[in-house]
Design a protein around this motif. Structure first.
Motif, PDB file in Angstrom:
ATOM      1  N   SER A 132       0.848  -1.191   0.000  1.00 18.18           N
ATOM      2  CA  SER A 132       0.000   0.000   0.000  1.00 18.18           C
ATOM      3  C   SER A 132       0.883   1.240   0.000  1.00 18.18           C
ATOM      4  N   ASN A 133       0.470   2.208  -0.829  1.00 21.34           N
ATOM      5  CA  ASN A 133       1.195   3.492  -0.909  1.00 21.34           C
ATOM      6  C   ASN A 133       2.683   3.265  -1.214  1.00 21.34           C
ATOM      7  N   ILE A 134       2.922   2.443  -2.210  1.00 22.29           N
ATOM      8  CA  ILE A 134       4.301   2.118  -2.609  1.00 22.29           C
ATOM      9  C   ILE A 134       4.803   3.220  -3.555  1.00 22.29           C
ATOM     10  N   ASP A 135       5.966   3.831  -3.194  1.00 20.56           N
ATOM     11  CA  ASP A 135       6.549   4.948  -3.970  1.00 20.56           C
ATOM     12  C   ASP A 135       7.321   4.388  -5.158  1.00 20.56           C
ATOM     13  N   ASN A 139       2.541   5.845  -7.877  1.00 25.04           N
ATOM     14  CA  ASN A 139       2.268   5.368  -6.526  1.00 25.04           C
ATOM     15  C   ASN A 139       1.269   4.217  -6.652  1.00 25.04           C
ATOM     16  N   LEU A 140       1.582   3.078  -5.984  1.00 25.77           N
ATOM     17  CA  LEU A 140       0.799   1.850  -6.131  1.00 25.77           C
ATOM     18  C   LEU A 140       0.228   1.428  -4.785  1.00 25.77           C
ATOM     19  N   THR A 141      -1.045   1.096  -4.799  1.00 26.58           N
ATOM     20  CA  THR A 141      -1.714   0.534  -3.624  1.00 26.58           C
ATOM     21  C   THR A 141      -2.545  -0.673  -4.063  1.00 26.58           C
ATOM     22  N   ALA A 142      -2.304  -1.812  -3.404  1.00 28.78           N
ATOM     23  CA  ALA A 142      -3.134  -2.995  -3.651  1.00 28.78           C
ATOM     24  C   ALA A 142      -4.351  -2.910  -2.739  1.00 28.78           C
ATOM     25  N   ASN A 143      -5.514  -2.711  -3.342  1.00 24.38           N
ATOM     26  CA  ASN A 143      -6.738  -2.578  -2.535  1.00 24.38           C
ATOM     27  C   ASN A 143      -7.162  -3.917  -1.950  1.00 24.38           C
ATOM     28  N   SER A 144      -7.044  -4.935  -2.751  1.00 21.96           N
ATOM     29  CA  SER A 144      -7.370  -6.292  -2.284  1.00 21.96           C
ATOM     30  C   SER A 144      -6.637  -7.303  -3.146  1.00 21.96           C
ATOM     31  N   VAL A 145      -6.303  -8.448  -2.496  1.00 23.53           N
ATOM     32  CA  VAL A 145      -5.612  -9.515  -3.202  1.00 23.53           C
ATOM     33  C   VAL A 145      -6.333 -10.826  -2.864  1.00 23.53           C
ATOM     34  N   ARG A 146      -6.674 -11.579  -3.881  1.00 22.06           N
ATOM     35  CA  ARG A 146      -7.321 -12.883  -3.682  1.00 22.06           C
ATOM     36  C   ARG A 146      -6.602 -13.927  -4.537  1.00 22.06           C
ATOM     37  N   ALA A 147      -6.274 -15.042  -3.871  1.00 25.19           N
ATOM     38  CA  ALA A 147      -5.707 -16.206  -4.552  1.00 25.19           C
ATOM     39  C   ALA A 147      -6.704 -17.357  -4.377  1.00 25.19           C
ATOM     40  N   TYR A 148      -7.325 -17.784  -5.440  1.00 25.70           N
ATOM     41  CA  TYR A 148      -8.409 -18.765  -5.390  1.00 25.70           C
ATOM     42  C   TYR A 148      -7.859 -20.177  -5.574  1.00 25.70           C
ATOM     43  N   LEU A 149      -8.137 -21.011  -4.536  1.00 25.52           N
ATOM     44  CA  LEU A 149      -7.865 -22.434  -4.690  1.00 25.52           C
ATOM     45  C   LEU A 149      -9.075 -23.053  -5.364  1.00 25.52           C
ATOM     46  N   ALA A 150      -8.828 -23.871  -6.385  1.00 24.95           N
ATOM     47  CA  ALA A 150      -9.949 -24.437  -7.150  1.00 24.95           C
ATOM     48  C   ALA A 150      -9.937 -25.964  -7.144  1.00 24.95           C
ATOM     49  N   LEU A 193      -3.273   2.693  -9.262  1.00 20.20           N
ATOM     50  CA  LEU A 193      -1.963   3.225  -9.692  1.00 20.20           C
ATOM     51  C   LEU A 193      -2.160   4.680 -10.106  1.00 20.20           C
ATOM     52  N   THR A 194      -1.477   5.593  -9.429  1.00 18.79           N
ATOM     53  CA  THR A 194      -1.564   7.029  -9.764  1.00 18.79           C
ATOM     54  C   THR A 194      -0.228   7.503 -10.313  1.00 18.79           C
ATOM     55  N   ARG A 195      -0.306   8.594 -11.065  1.00 15.50           N
ATOM     56  CA  ARG A 195       0.910   9.208 -11.631  1.00 15.50           C
ATOM     57  C   ARG A 195       0.813  10.716 -11.520  1.00 15.50           C
ATOM     58  N   ASN A 196       1.931  11.344 -11.153  1.00 19.51           N
ATOM     59  CA  ASN A 196       2.005  12.810 -11.093  1.00 19.51           C
ATOM     60  C   ASN A 196       2.064  13.339 -12.526  1.00 19.51           C
ATOM     61  N   ILE A 200       0.405  -3.088 -15.719  1.00 25.64           N
ATOM     62  CA  ILE A 200      -0.468  -2.395 -14.778  1.00 25.64           C
ATOM     63  C   ILE A 200      -0.609  -0.958 -15.259  1.00 25.64           C
ATOM     64  N   LYS A 201      -1.851  -0.491 -15.226  1.00 26.27           N
ATOM     65  CA  LYS A 201      -2.164   0.798 -15.827  1.00 26.27           C
ATOM     66  C   LYS A 201      -2.618   1.781 -14.774  1.00 26.27           C
ATOM     67  N   VAL A 202      -2.434   3.073 -15.126  1.00 28.07           N
ATOM     68  CA  VAL A 202      -2.843   4.133 -14.227  1.00 28.07           C
ATOM     69  C   VAL A 202      -4.373   4.135 -14.118  1.00 28.07           C
ATOM     70  N   GLY A 203      -4.882   4.214 -12.898  1.00 29.12           N
ATOM     71  CA  GLY A 203      -6.321   4.292 -12.672  1.00 29.12           C
ATOM     72  C   GLY A 203      -6.690   3.693 -11.332  1.00 29.12           C
ATOM     73  N   LYS A 204      -7.940   3.901 -10.926  1.00 28.39           N
ATOM     74  CA  LYS A 204      -8.462   3.365  -9.671  1.00 28.39           C
ATOM     75  C   LYS A 204      -9.185   2.046  -9.948  1.00 28.39           C
ATOM     76  N   ASN A 205      -9.140   1.142  -8.937  1.00 20.29           N
ATOM     77  CA  ASN A 205      -9.848  -0.135  -8.990  1.00 20.29           C
ATOM     78  C   ASN A 205      -9.536  -0.911 -10.272  1.00 20.29           C
ATOM     79  N   GLN A 206      -8.261  -0.888 -10.603  1.00 23.27           N
ATOM     80  CA  GLN A 206      -7.805  -1.702 -11.733  1.00 23.27           C
ATOM     81  C   GLN A 206      -7.599  -3.145 -11.262  1.00 23.27           C
ATOM     82  N   THR A 207      -7.674  -4.079 -12.186  1.00 23.17           N
ATOM     83  CA  THR A 207      -7.575  -5.492 -11.807  1.00 23.17           C
ATOM     84  C   THR A 207      -6.414  -6.141 -12.545  1.00 23.17           C
TER      85      THR A 207
END
Length: 865
Positions: A735-738, A743-754, A767-770, A804-811
């Motif tokens: 979170s809040n990685i410089d 600047n990168l923040t992982a909002n949520s991470v899920r690893a699915y066992l199937a 991912l934000t950019r100045n 990974i692209k600039v934007g909010k709630n990217q997957t």
């Protein structure tokens, strides 16, 4: 008719005998006169009124040669020689009759008051004048030799005609007697009309100047103006000039090189300069200028005119330090100023560099003579200075020219015991041909037109702190060395001088096209001669300054004791003129540095750029480490602007330099925007990273600053920035990685066992950019690593703006295949994020997550029977 010719021949013989007898009688008369004069010394002196001097023969009545024609005495001259006096006189015959006047019927004799008779001869050029046409006037000049004591007033000039009714077949028609009050010398400031090569010429003395010479001698220069008032060309008359002192001593005068030939068109003028070298003991008051002419094959010397010389003016050619000296060139004033002198002493010799400013203060163009220059010391040593600065130099009214004078000489270099002598062009005449007015001794006439005290030479000679003001026809400029840097470049060093040029005048001026040259100690360096200007255009408003750089490369181990920078004005492809020379000591101070966290603003006015090192990161490796710096440039101007391509070196505490690789955006930032330049280099692990400095400068090539894709061949205007690497702590959350400027923040991470060999990972991130920051293509890679509970790792390489692209709630989705996961029904895993640069990694964050079991298939109950 034959009888008449025989009589004439007999009479001519008789006249010759009479002339010889007359000469003897003249000698006796002179002796008697001397005796009488000696006896009269014992008699009482009586005071008589002083008679007014007469300078014209116009009051003498003419003599009639016929009822209507006359003759006049128009000129008399006398020249004293060792064996007697040479007397010339001119008779002007006016034929008012209606038929030609035959000159064979008339001649002239001279008789002294004591009765001595002389038979003068016509000069060579008048011997062919046999008749005078009706209504015409003819001048006949006669010459004779007389005793040294004979005076003009003692002589009676007789006009004689054939008359066969007389006993001696001749009759005296009349005579002329010159009054004792008559002076043959033309007064000061008055012209004298003479005949040269049968042309009427007005001769006038313009002035007399005395210049200091050597060995108790003095140089005398007399200016003379010749005005050809006749109607034909006057071409090189056979004349000589003599300076006669009141004591009777004669000194031949030599025309200078511009006066050696005389060619004057009808009704035109020519100014002559006549030189003589005289002992300083000779007094020049009431001296005379004699003009003499050579006649006939025997080249007999005949007096033509005597002109009284004005009071001689001693040229005050010596001037104090920093004071101008005015030299007159063809009546136009040339101001000369020795503006600077610098001396460099090595072993038992010294190099003297001087600058002289020339300005045409007159109203006409001046062709500057090719003066020679000498440095004279108190012990009499004369050191010539070679220069071609005056070759073909022409100055229009108001033009200013600065010339450089330099030379290397033996001695102690004490400028307080030196003077600069500016000598007139050397007029060397060789041979003995008197028709060219050449002295037999081949004298060289070169006299000082200026003697200058050398300005005090600065003891330090450091132009880094001193502005030198120069004046020329482009304007007035203040010039100094703004900075002097010695910068690393591969296996050599760059010497980069920043020259500051200020418009010191009150109006807009244009800089000339300048070239430059380094002199290190005594060696001239053929470096890049082009000046690199920090701003386009060469117009400078009043008080404005501009900066330019000059570069050269030297061996990195070269030691210097002195450095000179010369700026030369480019006149043509082959020719340059000295503009200014600036000197500094060989010691060059270290590059100024900017402490950690501080910035430096480069440029002035509307082109300011604020620069600073944002952060430096160390990427550890197996055998060496990578040092990486994010360098920020902020545009402080009101327009899109910025610096060109930057060049940098990392410098260790022990003085080792490591060339940095730069990555820079080609797009210039807008007002207030930032541009990021990244620098990196591989350094040995032995380097103390905490003491690192980053030397950053502006890249140049081909005489200009490098922009775009161009490659720099050198750099200037360098500053050293403290760049100790920052300590990167591993974050416990992704979170809040410089990732500047991201600047990168992982909002949520899920690893699915199937329940299969596949694990699906989904990361929702922001991912934000100045956007106010310009940056070149990002060379970093993000390494996302999943470590399972057994310690096994799985990696995914991610590129910013691509994976990974600039934007909010990217997957971000990632699938891992491993049989290990087939029977896994729960547990946790660790997800880490690394920054990979040039193959070396730095851990940024790691976080532990539990597997998501929502996609596991439900297990069927086991049937136990």
């Amino acid at each position: 008719m034959d009888q008449k010719k025989m009589v004439v021949s007999l009479l001519a013989s008789a006249m010759l005998i009479s002339s010889t007898a007359g000469a003897v009688m003249a000698a006796n008369t002179t002796a008697k006169s001397s005796a009488t004069s000696s006896n009269s010394k014992t008699t009482k002196k009586t005071t008589t009124p002083k008679k007014q001097v007469v300078h014209t023969l116009g009051n003498l009545a003419p003599v009639k040669v016929t009822a209507r024609s006359t003759v006049r005495l128009t000129d008399v001259n006398i020249l004293a020689q060792d064996d007697g006096n040479v007397v010339t006189y001119t008779l002007s015959y006016q034929n008012n009759d209606s038929k030609p006047l035959m000159m064979i019927d008339y001649w002239s004799k001279v008789k002294t008051n004591g009765g001595t008779l002389f038979s003068p001869k016509l000069i060579a050029k008048d011997q062919e004048k046999k008749s005078i046409s009706p209504g015409s006037t003819v001048d006949l000049t006669y010459v004779m030799k007389a005793g040294r004591e004979v005076k003009i007033s003692d002589l009676n000039f007789l006009i004689v005609k054939w008359d066969f009714s007389q006993a001696n077949y001749e009759r005296t028609l009349g005579k002329f007697n010159v009054p004792a009050s008559y002076s043959i010398t033309t007064p000061v400031g008055k012209p004298k009309t003479v005949r040269l090569s049968d042309s009427a010429v007005k001769v006038k003395v313009a002035g007399i100047k005395v210049y200091p010479g050597e060995d108790k001698n003095q140089y005398v220069k007399i200016g003379v103006n010749l005005n050809n008032i006749s109607y034909k060309l006057l071409e090189n008359p056979n004349i000589k000039w003599i300076l006669r002192t009141p004591g009777g001593a004669n000194y031949p005068l030599t025309p200078d090189k511009d006066s050696a030939t005389v060619s004057i068109q009808a009704q035109a003028n020519k100014s002559l300069g006549l030189m003589a070298s005289l002992p300083t003991s000779v007094k020049l008051q009431k001296s005379e200028l004699l003009l003499v002419e050579e006649q006939g094959e025997e080249k007999s010397v005949l007096p033509v005119a005597a002109l009284q010389l004005p009071e001689a003016s001693k040229s005050n050619v010596s001037v104090a330090a920093n004071q101008p000296n005015i030299i007159s060139i063809d009546g136009q004033p040339l101001s000369t100023l020795l503006s600077s002198s610098r001396v460099r002493i090595e072993d038992e010799e010294y190099t003297l560099n001087m600058q002289m400013v020339l300005k045409n203060e007159g109203k006409k163009a001046i062709k500057v003579p090719t003066y020679s220059f000498e440095v004279r010391t108190a012990d009499g040593t004369i050191n010539p200075i070679e220069t071609k600065a005056l070759d073909n130099l022409k100055l229009n009214p108001g033009d200013i020219k600065t010339i450089k004078l330099s030379g290397t000489f033996q001695g102690d270099g004490d400028t307080s015991k030196m003077k600069l002598y500016v000598m007139s062009p050397k007029d060397k005449t060789e041979g003995t041909d008197s028709t060219t007015t050449t002295p037999a001794n081949g004298l060289i006439f070169s006299y000082p037109v200026g003697v200058y005290t050398l300005p005090e030479s600065p003891s330090s000679g450091d132009a880094l702190t001193t502005e030198t003001v120069i004046k020329n026809n482009k304007g007035t400029f203040g010039v100094s060395i703004g900075s002097l840097q010695r910068l690393p470049w591969l296996d050599s060093d760059i010497i980069a001088a920043k020259v500051t040029i200020r418009n010191a005048s009150t109006k807009t001026v244009q800089l000339p096209e300048l070239e430059a040259m380094y002199t290190i100690d005594s060696a001239q360096i053929d470096g890049d001669k082009k000046l690199i200007y920090t701003q386009s255009g060469k117009l400078l408003g009043a008080g404005m300054t501009t900066e330019a750089y000059l570069l050269t490369k030297i061996p990195s181990d070269l030691r210097m004791s002195r450095l000179e920078l010369s700026l030369n004005e480019k006149v043509s492809e082959e020719e340059t003129n000295e503009w200014i020379t600036l000197s500094t000591s060989g010691f060059i101070q270290s590059v100024s540095y900017v402490s950690k966290g501080k910035t430096y603003t480069s440029g002035t006015g509307d082109k300011e750029t604020e620069m600073g090192a944002r952060r430096t990161i160390r990427y550890p490796g197996a055998s060496s480490d990578i040092v990486y710096t994010e360098f920020e440039m902020t545009n402080k101007s009101l327009r899109q602007s910025g610096l060109g391509k930057l060049v940098a070196y990392y410098k260790s505490a022990d003085g080792q330099y490591y060339r940095a690789t730069a990555k820079q955006s080609e797009r210039l930032p807008g007002p207030g925007q930032k541009s990021i330049v990244t620098f990196w280099a591989k350094l040995p692990k032995s380097v103390t990273f905490s003491d690192l400095k980053l030397v950053v400068g502006e890249g140049v090539a081909d005489g200009k600053f490098v922009t775009g894709e161009g490659e720099a061949t050198a750099y200037v205007n360098a500053m050293a920035y403290e760049v100790p690497p920052v300590s990167i702590s591993v974050s416990g959350m992704i979170s809040n990685i410089d990732l500047y400027p991201y600047n990168l923040t992982a909002n949520s991470v899920r690893a699915y066992l199937a329940g299969s060999t596949s694990v699906q990972i989904e990361m929702n991130y922001t991912l934000t950019r100045n956007e106010e920051t310009e940056m070149a293509e990002n060379e970093h890679k993000l390494i996302l690593t999943l470590t399972d509970q057994a310690g096994k790792t799985y990696e995914k390489e991610l590129a910013l703006d691509t994976d990974i692209k600039v934007g909010k709630n990217q997957t971000l989705t990632w699938s891992i295949e491993d049989s290990f996961f087939e029977k896994l029904r729960g547990g946790s895993y660790r997800l880490s994020l690394d920054d990979q640069f040039q193959g070396q990694r730095l851990r940024l964050a790691e976080q532990t997550y539990g597997y998501d079991l929502t996609k596991l298939p439900k297990e069927e109950p086991t049937d136990i029977r």
